[in-house]
Design a protein around this motif. Structure first.
Motif, PDB file in Angstrom:
ATOM      1  N   ALA A 129       0.740  -1.361   0.078  1.00  0.00           N
ATOM      2  CA  ALA A 129       0.027   0.054  -0.077  1.00  0.00           C
ATOM      3  C   ALA A 129       1.066   1.114   0.127  1.00  0.00           C
ATOM      4  O   ALA A 129       1.927   1.271   0.648  1.00  0.00           O
ATOM      5  N   GLY A 130       0.466   2.402  -0.868  1.00  0.00           N
ATOM      6  CA  GLY A 130       1.361   3.446  -0.829  1.00  0.00           C
ATOM      7  C   GLY A 130       2.723   3.318  -1.826  1.00  0.00           C
ATOM      8  O   GLY A 130       2.845   2.606  -2.816  1.00  0.00           O
ATOM      9  N   ASP A 131       3.505   4.002  -1.130  1.00  0.00           N
ATOM     10  CA  ASP A 131       4.938   4.074  -2.224  1.00  0.00           C
ATOM     11  C   ASP A 131       5.509   2.906  -2.164  1.00  0.00           C
ATOM     12  O   ASP A 131       5.969   2.496  -0.974  1.00  0.00           O
ATOM     13  N   ASN A 132       5.770   2.059  -3.247  1.00  0.00           N
ATOM     14  CA  ASN A 132       6.385   0.900  -3.340  1.00  0.00           C
ATOM     15  C   ASN A 132       8.058   0.796  -3.843  1.00  0.00           C
ATOM     16  O   ASN A 132       8.644  -0.397  -4.004  1.00  0.00           O
ATOM     17  N   SER A 133       8.440   2.130  -3.668  1.00  0.00           N
ATOM     18  CA  SER A 133       9.784   2.171  -4.503  1.00  0.00           C
ATOM     19  C   SER A 133      10.762   1.424  -3.680  1.00  0.00           C
ATOM     20  O   SER A 133      11.793   0.897  -4.417  1.00  0.00           O
ATOM     21  N   ALA A 134      10.777   1.612  -2.481  1.00  0.00           N
ATOM     22  CA  ALA A 134      11.802   0.990  -1.612  1.00  0.00           C
ATOM     23  C   ALA A 134      11.686  -0.524  -1.668  1.00  0.00           C
ATOM     24  O   ALA A 134      12.703  -1.318  -1.488  1.00  0.00           O
ATOM     25  N   ARG A 135      10.380  -1.050  -2.017  1.00  0.00           N
ATOM     26  CA  ARG A 135      10.476  -2.546  -2.306  1.00  0.00           C
ATOM     27  C   ARG A 135      11.229  -3.051  -3.447  1.00  0.00           C
ATOM     28  O   ARG A 135      11.380  -4.184  -3.763  1.00  0.00           O
ATOM     29  N   GLU A 136      11.405  -2.239  -4.698  1.00  0.00           N
ATOM     30  CA  GLU A 136      12.064  -2.783  -5.692  1.00  0.00           C
ATOM     31  C   GLU A 136      13.455  -3.095  -5.501  1.00  0.00           C
ATOM     32  O   GLU A 136      13.659  -3.972  -6.377  1.00  0.00           O
ATOM     33  N   ASN A 137      13.948  -2.971  -4.546  1.00  0.00           N
ATOM     34  CA  ASN A 137      15.548  -3.671  -4.266  1.00  0.00           C
ATOM     35  C   ASN A 137      15.295  -4.741  -3.546  1.00  0.00           C
ATOM     36  O   ASN A 137      16.537  -5.402  -3.226  1.00  0.00           O
ATOM     37  N   ASP A 138      14.237  -5.591  -3.107  1.00  0.00           N
ATOM     38  CA  ASP A 138      14.140  -6.787  -2.312  1.00  0.00           C
ATOM     39  C   ASP A 138      14.545  -7.733  -3.388  1.00  0.00           C
ATOM     40  O   ASP A 138      13.824  -8.028  -4.468  1.00  0.00           O
ATOM     41  N   GLU A 139      15.333  -8.699  -2.967  1.00  0.00           N
ATOM     42  CA  GLU A 139      15.834  -9.644  -3.943  1.00  0.00           C
ATOM     43  C   GLU A 139      14.963 -10.810  -4.187  1.00  0.00           C
ATOM     44  O   GLU A 139      14.716 -11.283  -5.477  1.00  0.00           O
ATOM     45  N   GLY A 140      13.984 -11.085  -3.194  1.00  0.00           N
ATOM     46  CA  GLY A 140      13.099 -12.158  -3.248  1.00  0.00           C
ATOM     47  C   GLY A 140      11.801 -11.514  -4.198  1.00  0.00           C
ATOM     48  O   GLY A 140      11.456 -12.456  -5.402  1.00  0.00           O
ATOM     49  N   LEU A 141      11.628 -10.403  -4.023  1.00  0.00           N
ATOM     50  CA  LEU A 141      10.508  -9.677  -4.935  1.00  0.00           C
ATOM     51  C   LEU A 141      10.998  -9.490  -6.488  1.00  0.00           C
ATOM     52  O   LEU A 141      10.489  -9.804  -7.517  1.00  0.00           O
ATOM     53  N   GLN A 142      12.435  -9.417  -6.550  1.00  0.00           N
ATOM     54  CA  GLN A 142      13.058  -9.224  -8.060  1.00  0.00           C
ATOM     55  C   GLN A 142      13.114 -10.577  -8.841  1.00  0.00           C
ATOM     56  O   GLN A 142      12.975 -10.893  -9.849  1.00  0.00           O
ATOM     57  N   ASN A 143      13.318 -11.684  -7.801  1.00  0.00           N
ATOM     58  CA  ASN A 143      13.461 -13.039  -8.226  1.00  0.00           C
ATOM     59  C   ASN A 143      12.102 -13.453  -8.622  1.00  0.00           C
ATOM     60  O   ASN A 143      11.712 -14.134  -9.862  1.00  0.00           O
ATOM     61  N   PHE A 144      10.971 -13.018  -8.057  1.00  0.00           N
ATOM     62  CA  PHE A 144       9.600 -13.448  -8.310  1.00  0.00           C
ATOM     63  C   PHE A 144       9.046 -12.805  -9.550  1.00  0.00           C
ATOM     64  O   PHE A 144       8.650 -13.444 -10.376  1.00  0.00           O
ATOM     65  N   ALA A 145       9.345 -11.464  -9.717  1.00  0.00           N
ATOM     66  CA  ALA A 145       8.900 -10.728 -10.900  1.00  0.00           C
ATOM     67  C   ALA A 145       9.601 -11.250 -12.144  1.00  0.00           C
ATOM     68  O   ALA A 145       8.991 -11.197 -13.114  1.00  0.00           O
ATOM     69  N   ALA A 146      10.925 -11.568 -12.200  1.00  0.00           N
ATOM     70  CA  ALA A 146      11.615 -12.175 -13.307  1.00  0.00           C
ATOM     71  C   ALA A 146      10.976 -13.338 -13.866  1.00  0.00           C
ATOM     72  O   ALA A 146      10.871 -13.549 -15.001  1.00  0.00           O
ATOM     73  N   HIS A 147      10.489 -14.228 -12.786  1.00  0.00           N
ATOM     74  CA  HIS A 147       9.870 -15.530 -13.361  1.00  0.00           C
ATOM     75  C   HIS A 147       8.307 -15.130 -13.878  1.00  0.00           C
ATOM     76  O   HIS A 147       7.778 -15.355 -15.079  1.00  0.00           O
ATOM     77  N   TYR A 148       7.639 -14.047 -13.055  1.00  0.00           N
ATOM     78  CA  TYR A 148       6.244 -13.659 -13.374  1.00  0.00           C
ATOM     79  C   TYR A 148       6.229 -12.880 -14.635  1.00  0.00           C
ATOM     80  O   TYR A 148       5.001 -13.232 -15.576  1.00  0.00           O
ATOM     81  N   ASN A 149       7.149 -12.363 -15.229  1.00  0.00           N
ATOM     82  CA  ASN A 149       7.115 -11.339 -16.282  1.00  0.00           C
ATOM     83  C   ASN A 149       7.643 -12.299 -17.531  1.00  0.00           C
ATOM     84  O   ASN A 149       7.645 -11.376 -18.597  1.00  0.00           O
ATOM     85  N   SER A 150       8.160 -13.379 -17.392  1.00  0.00           N
ATOM     86  CA  SER A 150       8.681 -14.256 -18.473  1.00  0.00           C
ATOM     87  C   SER A 150       7.734 -14.591 -19.232  1.00  0.00           C
ATOM     88  O   SER A 150       6.475 -14.585 -18.941  1.00  0.00           O
ATOM     89  N   ALA A 151       8.001 -14.981 -20.668  1.00  0.00           N
ATOM     90  CA  ALA A 151       7.279 -15.652 -21.491  1.00  0.00           C
ATOM     91  C   ALA A 151       6.571 -16.818 -21.160  1.00  0.00           C
ATOM     92  O   ALA A 151       5.312 -17.228 -21.388  1.00  0.00           O
ATOM     93  N   GLU A 152       7.223 -17.586 -20.274  1.00  0.00           N
ATOM     94  CA  GLU A 152       6.475 -18.903 -19.740  1.00  0.00           C
ATOM     95  C   GLU A 152       5.255 -18.733 -19.171  1.00  0.00           C
ATOM     96  O   GLU A 152       4.440 -19.430 -19.131  1.00  0.00           O
ATOM     97  N   TYR A 153       5.170 -17.446 -18.096  1.00  0.00           N
ATOM     98  CA  TYR A 153       4.288 -17.314 -17.363  1.00  0.00           C
ATOM     99  C   TYR A 153       2.977 -17.036 -18.198  1.00  0.00           C
ATOM    100  O   TYR A 153       1.964 -16.954 -17.682  1.00  0.00           O
ATOM    101  N   ALA A 154       3.333 -16.155 -19.333  1.00  0.00           N
ATOM    102  CA  ALA A 154       2.231 -15.865 -20.256  1.00  0.00           C
ATOM    103  C   ALA A 154       1.679 -16.982 -21.053  1.00  0.00           C
ATOM    104  O   ALA A 154       0.680 -16.545 -21.659  1.00  0.00           O
ATOM    105  N   ARG A 155       2.373 -17.930 -21.488  1.00  0.00           N
ATOM    106  CA  ARG A 155       2.115 -18.839 -22.426  1.00  0.00           C
ATOM    107  C   ARG A 155       1.950 -20.279 -21.973  1.00  0.00           C
ATOM    108  O   ARG A 155       1.382 -21.076 -22.757  1.00  0.00           O
ATOM    109  N   SER A 156       2.391 -20.597 -20.730  1.00  0.00           N
ATOM    110  CA  SER A 156       2.366 -22.027 -20.192  1.00  0.00           C
ATOM    111  C   SER A 156       1.118 -22.585 -19.897  1.00  0.00           C
ATOM    112  O   SER A 156       0.285 -22.176 -19.461  1.00  0.00           O
ATOM    113  N   LYS A 157       0.614 -23.749 -20.691  1.00  0.00           N
ATOM    114  CA  LYS A 157      -0.429 -24.407 -20.560  1.00  0.00           C
ATOM    115  C   LYS A 157      -0.527 -25.146 -19.261  1.00  0.00           C
ATOM    116  O   LYS A 157      -1.709 -25.108 -18.316  1.00  0.00           O
ATOM    117  N   ASP A 158       0.596 -25.317 -18.653  1.00  0.00           N
ATOM    118  CA  ASP A 158       0.727 -25.870 -17.207  1.00  0.00           C
ATOM    119  C   ASP A 158       0.463 -24.684 -16.218  1.00  0.00           C
ATOM    120  O   ASP A 158       0.079 -25.146 -15.107  1.00  0.00           O
TER     121      ASP A 158
END
Length: 512
Positions: A129-158
């Motif tokens: 909630a509110g300003d999330n700029s500080a969260r952008e440096n969180d390593e766990g969130l960065q790793n999740f975002a890398a997978h979530y934004n990948s082509a696999e997450y957009a196209r995988s039937k599984d």
């Protein structure tokens, strides 16, 4: 919640019932109970934890979710019932009428598929909630975002599996998408007399056909069972084809998309409402409908659909072409007719009344309407230039109030009429009130509507708002469109609606 296209009513889907709503001071608490039958594809239950996970995905930074973020921005937190894993409460900032609609109007993601390692469990919904700029440096969130934004997450039937009645079996980019009904889907066992949950066809194939000519040929050859958004001229040809109508039924439901004209009331030349009213009296709305919509549209006096009779102000009449009235209004506003047009002294300088009319490039409907207006305005002695603008430029100029007049379309719904973003005066500076419309009375009406609970009071307020809009003539609604679709006659239980996609394919049954 889900919209049942049989009657355009919002009904429980994953939720067992409609939510309960409690307002306390500056917060609103909206509580849902999930259906006990609801399951994911693997048989595990849909729980409040999945709802919380989905909210985190929608609100977190770094994820490709910018389109959805504003829809849930008002949800500050979620409280999961300790005694019932299927019960939860949204904690919302403030209150607006559409909160009930918005809290039930996003798809729930299965956390077990999208976050098997539990990376998002380290966060709470309130963390985003509110300003999330500080969260952008969180390593766990960065790793999740890398997978979530990948082509696999957009196209995988599984991965692309939900709680609905179908799974993807085939997907060929730009060609087709095939769905198969789940075996023993939980929705078939729900004791629900509304019949809002359906999964009748064994298989559904969506074909992607990029041009109308090819799509219509496939329809005529019975390679398609359904085709919607058929161009008006071609739709008329299909209606006249007896061999076609023996096999296909044609439908024209009233949509909730309307066309309107915006006049920039901030410009000195358009600041007098009598000038804007004069321009409104040069709009030949019937010709717009006949030429650009082949008569598949309904004139309207405002942004409330004429089909919503309790809220529509039928005492008003849509603007129509009236050269004599337009001339009188221009004279009353201080304009003087000369050989080469209308002139008025504004801020100490002689200024001619000219108009530049803009619309999104490629929109032939508005191109035709703009040309019709240009011809009508010429008869009144007002020079009009017509300009097609690329989409992003058109939006940029509208937001910056850098325009004279534009044609535009808006989509609405029959559930909530919160017009505050469109018409509230404060939204003219940094919002969607592009025309600069607004009076103290209209602001008070918009505020009152957003807290009104009685339907009669809501109707009174909306009808008065339509009167003010009609009189101010900055935001001039033109018509509501009719959708056009064809469905093969071998099907029944179609649920034809003016809401997109205009039919519920999951409800289709074969004629006996």
């Amino acid at each position: 919640m889900a919209i049942d296209l049989a009657d355009d009513k919002i009904k429980p889907a994953l939720a067992a019932t409609k939510p309960s709503i409690v307002q306390q001071d500056s917060l609103t608490y909206i509580t849902y109970q999930l259906r006990p039958e609801a399951q994911w594809t693997n048989g595990s239950p849909v729980t409040a934890a999945d709802v919380a996970f989905t909210l985190k995905v929608l609100k977190a930074p770094l994820l490709n979710n910018e389109r959805m973020k504003p829809q849930v921005a008002f949800i500050h937190d979620i409280i999961i019932d300790k005694a019932d894993k299927r019960k939860f409460t949204f904690v919302c900032d403030g209150f607006t009428p559409e909160m009930e609609l918005l809290t039930g109007d996003f798809f729930i993601l299965p956390a077990y598929l999208f976050d098997p390692e539990g990376k998002m469990e380290a966060f709470t919904v309130s963390d985003f909630a509110g300003d999330n700029s500080a969260r952008e440096n969180d390593e766990g969130l960065q790793n999740f975002a890398a997978h979530y934004n990948s082509a696999e997450y957009a196209r995988s039937k599984d991965l692309l599996q939900g709680s609905g009645g179908y799974v993807i079996t085939a997907w060929e980019q730009g060609q087709y998408l095939t769905l198969k009904r789940k075996d023993d889907w939980w929705g078939n066992h729900v004791d629900d007399n509304t019949h809002a949950l359906t999964a009748n066809p064994l298989q559904i194939s969506f074909k992607i056909i990029p041009d109308n000519t090819t799509a219509l040929l496939a329809l005529k050859n019975q390679q398609l069972d359904v085709l919607e958004n058929i161009p008006a001229a071609e739709f008329n040809q299909l209606k006249a084809d007896k061999s076609f109508t023996e096999d296909y039924a044609l439908y024209t439901p009233n949509s909730y998309e309307f066309a309107y004209i915006g006049l920039n009331s901030r410009l000195p030349k358009l600041s007098d409402k009598r000038t804007r009213q004069a321009i409104a009296n040069l709009l030949d709305i019937n010709s717009f409908i006949k030429v650009s919509q082949q008569s598949y549209a309904t004139p309207t006096v405002g942004p409330v659909p004429p089909s919503i009779k309790p809220y529509y102000n039928n005492k008003l009449k849509p603007y129509s072409y009236n050269l004599q009235k337009a001339t009188a209004l221009l004279q009353a506003a201080g304009w003087q007719r000369k050989a080469d047009g209308w002139f008025k002294t504004i801020n100490g300088q002689q200024q001619q009344l000219t108009l530049e009319v803009s619309y999104r490039a490629g929109n032939t409907v508005f191109e035709n309407a703009a040309l019709i207006f240009q011809q009508g305005a010429a008869k009144a002695g007002i020079p009009v230039t017509v300009q097609a603008q690329e989409g992003s430029l058109f939006s940029q100029k509208a937001k910056a109030h850098d325009f004279d007049m534009f044609f535009r379309a808006l989509s609405g719904n029959p559930f909530v009429f919160n017009f505050k973003p469109l018409f509230y005066t404060s939204y003219a500076n940094d919002g969607a009130n592009y025309t600069g419309f607004g009076t103290p009375e209209s602001d008070s009406i918009l505020d009152a509507y957003n807290v009104a609970e009685d339907d009669k009071e809501k109707a009174r307020l909306l009808k008065r708002l339509q009167e003010i809009l009609h009189e101010e003539a900055a935001f001039i609604a033109l018509y509501y469109q009719k959708d056009r679709l064809a469905v093969h006659r071998r099907f029944t239980n179609l649920k034809i609606s003016g809401l997109e996609p205009n039919y519920d394919v999951s409800s289709f049954k074969l004629q006996e």
